[in-house]
Enzyme design. Structure first.
Site, short mmCIF file in Angstrom:
data_model
loop_
_atom_site.label_atom_id
_atom_site.label_comp_id
_atom_site.label_asym_id
_atom_site.label_seq_id
_atom_site.Cartn_x
_atom_site.Cartn_y
_atom_site.Cartn_z
CG HIS A 213 -0.25 0.30 2.50
ND1 HIS A 213 0.47 -0.67 3.17
CD2 HIS A 213 -0.13 1.43 3.24
CE1 HIS A 213 0.98 -0.14 4.27
NE2 HIS A 213 0.64 1.13 4.34
C1 UD1 Z 1 -2.02 5.23 6.40
C2 UD1 Z 1 -0.68 5.63 7.00
C3 UD1 Z 1 0.33 4.51 6.80
C4 UD1 Z 1 -0.22 3.18 7.30
C5 UD1 Z 1 -1.54 2.91 6.61
C6 UD1 Z 1 -2.17 1.61 7.03
C7 UD1 Z 1 -0.12 8.05 6.90
C8 UD1 Z 1 0.73 9.05 6.24
N1 UD1 Z 1 -0.11 6.83 6.35
O1 UD1 Z 1 -1.81 5.11 4.99
O2 UD1 Z 1 1.50 4.81 7.53
O3 UD1 Z 1 0.71 2.15 7.00
O4 UD1 Z 1 -2.43 4.00 6.94
O5 UD1 Z 1 -3.36 1.40 6.33
O6 UD1 Z 1 -0.75 8.35 7.89
N2 UD1 Z 1 -9.13 5.17 2.32
C9 UD1 Z 1 -10.34 4.53 2.30
N3 UD1 Z 1 -10.94 4.25 3.50
C10 UD1 Z 1 -10.39 4.57 4.67
C11 UD1 Z 1 -9.16 5.25 4.70
C12 UD1 Z 1 -8.53 5.53 3.52
O7 UD1 Z 1 -10.88 4.21 1.25
O8 UD1 Z 1 -10.98 4.25 5.73
C13 UD1 Z 1 -8.46 5.46 1.04
C14 UD1 Z 1 -8.71 6.86 0.58
O9 UD1 Z 1 -8.78 6.85 -0.80
C15 UD1 Z 1 -7.47 7.58 1.03
C16 UD1 Z 1 -6.42 6.52 0.85
O10 UD1 Z 1 -7.06 5.30 1.20
O11 UD1 Z 1 -7.22 8.73 0.29
C17 UD1 Z 1 -5.21 6.72 1.73
O12 UD1 Z 1 -5.62 6.80 3.11
P1 UD1 Z 1 -4.68 7.55 4.17
O13 UD1 Z 1 -5.23 7.40 5.54
O14 UD1 Z 1 -4.36 8.91 3.69
O15 UD1 Z 1 -3.33 6.74 4.08
P2 UD1 Z 1 -3.04 5.18 3.99
O16 UD1 Z 1 -2.49 4.90 2.63
O17 UD1 Z 1 -4.17 4.35 4.49
#
Ligand code: UD1
Length: 379
Positions: A213
């Site tokens: 991811h």
């Molecule tokens: C975040 C953490 C990462 C961790 C990961 C575990 C940061 C910078 N990154 O990354 O360190 O390893 O979580 O999962 O904090 N999204 C959904 N549903 C959700 C949450 C996110 O669909 O409940 C999608 C959205 O499109 C979002 C993308 O995932 O834009 C990224 O989510 P985000 O929380 O920004 O970062 P992660 O890649 O999940």
């Protein structure tokens, strides 16, 4: 004894398994009031809700509901809402005496920034880890968080060395071990009794698990498709289960790779799994391919070969003592690692000190004592 009011902050998936055992350990202290705050960085049921039930965690007392967005936006919303929350508690005569943050996600750093400016001391669980790669958002979060915390709870010796080098006072540092392993050891028997393998039509030690991811692996079509090609090739020898993170799913669709992956007969593509299903899978796997920090640690304890799709790691003990090998996003290195595992020539590892299932008790003791060995004066 005066009440010690703690605000315990979680936001994203890897935070939940670190906070759950700490909340349980803090429950043993009658003077501790722990307010559980969920920032809402992760909000999907299978990235968030399922963990509260499985880990036996109380539901959050406060939900900040920040959601997804760009880094500045997301960080800003947590900062604003967490600051407001701390001010409300202070205004109501129930001040927060200490904030507890875990890991390295945006919520960790944002809550820290809000707290320190209001003069609330902060404890950081999993302090001191450094990848020395500032292109990773998590590295920025780690550096900023540690710089502002006065209680640094460290999981492995490299963390102590990094914090010493950065000039933190000795009395702020506490090598307490790895709290995520507390959760793993606690729930391993339950996980192994799940019907996960039967549901996915897998046999023990005859499949691999893949998670990817990180932006560095999934955000560029050429990188992601090269990694997928090697994985699909290996899935001709052993089935590979791939629970796909929403970020990765979005990229697979955008780059037109989702159908290619789904069509590979040896790949078992699923939605993100809950904690017990995922632990059931990893604990009985032949190998793991991942870019997750937590899974590097979990596979080390489980003794499962782990090919880490990163060029560096903030958890060097998993490479030095554990089962993890860094293969970057180089298809040749990944292919060679897969071959070594499947041919039975891969290295064995052992479990680092203090990854013994009792880290939360040691942390709770430090937190309640104020890090000094004496009971905190909460004023
Ligand atoms: C975040 C953490 C990462 C961790 C990961 C575990 C940061 C910078 N990154 O990354 O360190 O390893 O979580 O999962 O904090 N999204 C959904 N549903 C959700 C949450 C996110 O669909 O409940 C999608 C959205 O499109 C979002 C993308 O995932 O834009 C990224 O989510 P985000 O929380 O920004 O970062 P992660 O890649 O999940």
């Amino acid at each position: 004894m005066k009440e010690l009011h703690l605000a315990c902050v979680v936001g994203a998936r890897p935070n939940f398994m670190k906070m759950a055992p700490l909340l349980r350990a803090l429950g043993a202290y009658s003077n501790v009031r722990a307010t559980l705050v969920h920032t809402g960085q992760h909000y999907d049921a299978n990235l968030s809700d399922v963990f509260f039930d499985e880990l036996g965690m109380p539901r959050p007392d406060i939900s900040l509901e920040v959601g997804s967005g760009k880094h500045g936006w997301q960080t800003g919303r947590v900062l604003e809402r967490f600051e407001e929350m701390l001010e409300k508690f202070a205004g109501a005569g129930e001040p927060v005496h200490r904030v507890i943050v875990v890991g390295d996600v945006n919520s960790t750093m944002a809550a820290t920034l809000a707290a320190v400016k209001l003069g609330v001391p902060i404890a950081h669980v999993e302090a001191g880890l450094r990848s020395f790669d500032r292109t990773m958002p998590e590295e920025i979060n780690r550096i900023v968080t540690d710089a502002l915390c006065d209680m640094l709870l460290v999981s492995e010796p490299s963390g102590m060395a990094n914090l010493h080098r950065e000039g933190h006072p000795e009395e702020h540092l506490h090598l307490v071990g790895n709290v995520m392993i507390d959760t793993l050891l606690w729930l391993l028997p339950k996980a192994k009794s799940q019907d996960t393998l039967a549901r996915l039509k897998l046999s023990p030690v005859d499949y691999g698990v893949v998670t990817l991811h990180r932006p560095s692996n999934v955000d560029r079509p050429e990188t992601l498709s090269r990694l997928l090609d090697v994985l699909i090739e290996a899935s001709g020898r052993v089935p590979l289960v791939f629970p796909v993170h929403p970020r990765t799913q979005a990229r697979l669709e955008r780059f037109g790779l989702a159908d290619h992956l789904a069509a590979a007969p040896g790949m078992v593509v699923t939605e993100p799994l809950g904690y017990l299903d995922f632990l059931a899978l990893t604990s009985q796997a032949k190998l793991v391919v991942t870019d997750s920090g937590g899974l590097q640690e979990e596979s080390t304890v489980l003794g499962i070969p782990c090919l880490t799709a990163r060029f560096n790691t903030e958890r060097p003990v998993t490479v030095e003592q554990g089962t993890s090998t860094l293969v970057g996003n180089d298809p040749e290195q990944l292919r060679a690692g897969l071959r070594a595992v499947l041919d039975g020539t891969y290295k064995r590892g052992h479990c680092p000190d203090l990854w013994d299932g009792r880290a939360a008790e040691r942390m709770a003791q430090v937190i309640v004592d104020g890090g000094t060995g004496t009971v905190t004066d909460v004023g």
